[in-house]
Design a protein around this motif. Sequence first.
Motif, PDB file in Angstrom:
ATOM      1  N   ASP A  19       0.841  -1.208   0.000  1.00  0.00           N
ATOM      2  CA  ASP A  19       0.000   0.000   0.000  1.00  0.00           C
ATOM      3  C   ASP A  19       0.872   1.252   0.000  1.00  0.00           C
ATOM      4  O   ASP A  19       0.557   2.241  -0.665  1.00  0.00           O
ATOM      5  N   LEU A  50      -6.056 -11.451  -0.221  1.00  0.00           N
ATOM      6  CA  LEU A  50      -4.977 -10.460  -0.185  1.00  0.00           C
ATOM      7  C   LEU A  50      -3.969 -10.714  -1.304  1.00  0.00           C
ATOM      8  O   LEU A  50      -3.538  -9.781  -1.995  1.00  0.00           O
ATOM      9  N   GLU A  52      -4.527 -12.202  -4.147  1.00  0.00           N
ATOM     10  CA  GLU A  52      -5.160 -11.847  -5.417  1.00  0.00           C
ATOM     11  C   GLU A  52      -5.182 -10.338  -5.636  1.00  0.00           C
ATOM     12  O   GLU A  52      -4.993  -9.871  -6.759  1.00  0.00           O
ATOM     13  N   THR A  53      -5.378  -9.572  -4.575  1.00  0.00           N
ATOM     14  CA  THR A  53      -5.386  -8.109  -4.674  1.00  0.00           C
ATOM     15  C   THR A  53      -4.065  -7.588  -5.215  1.00  0.00           C
ATOM     16  O   THR A  53      -4.031  -6.638  -6.005  1.00  0.00           O
ATOM     17  N   TYR A  54      -2.963  -8.216  -4.808  1.00  0.00           N
ATOM     18  CA  TYR A  54      -1.621  -7.744  -5.181  1.00  0.00           C
ATOM     19  C   TYR A  54      -0.911  -8.699  -6.142  1.00  0.00           C
ATOM     20  O   TYR A  54       0.307  -8.623  -6.301  1.00  0.00           O
TER      21      TYR A  54
END
Length: 176
Positions: A19, A50, A52-54
């Motif tokens: 982030d 998480l 998959e998000t990144y």
Amino acid sequence: YCGRFVQEKRPDVLIRSLDVILKTHPNARIVFAGQYNIPYEDTWQVYQPLIETYRDHLIFLGIITSREALANFYAALDVFVLPSDTECFALVQVEAMLCGAPVVMTDTPGGRVPVTVTGMGKIVPRGDHQTMGRAVIDIVANRAAYVKPRHEIERIFNFEETIATYERHFREAVEG
């Protein structure tokens, strides 16, 4: 990152540090070396959302079995990060330092020792992904200030001296 993808090692904190890191380094990647889908623990499954998000910023190499390949892995890193909640003494940090990689380590009693005695990195609070991300950014921006010559690391963490010290302590404990 080099180690098991398990809850106590807190890979989620490292992933969440993206982030902060991606704001300065949009092409940054976290490279995980080590076993990640551990049969006796569900951390890999729990953190799939998480991951998959990144996904575009994460690389999972698996276990590196060759000493040469592991040394090359460490040498290729801009920063080695160990986000653990617990560490007695993280030898993996010393291995990374010997290969020229500065370290971001969480503030655990044994874990902070290599960074503290060498000055080759930064200590961050456990579980604080934002401070971890800022520490990574700072080390990347000022890498020369954190990298120490190999001979200095070898002098501080000398294998033969370490074994001799342990043997001396054990002998004293038995005799005492």
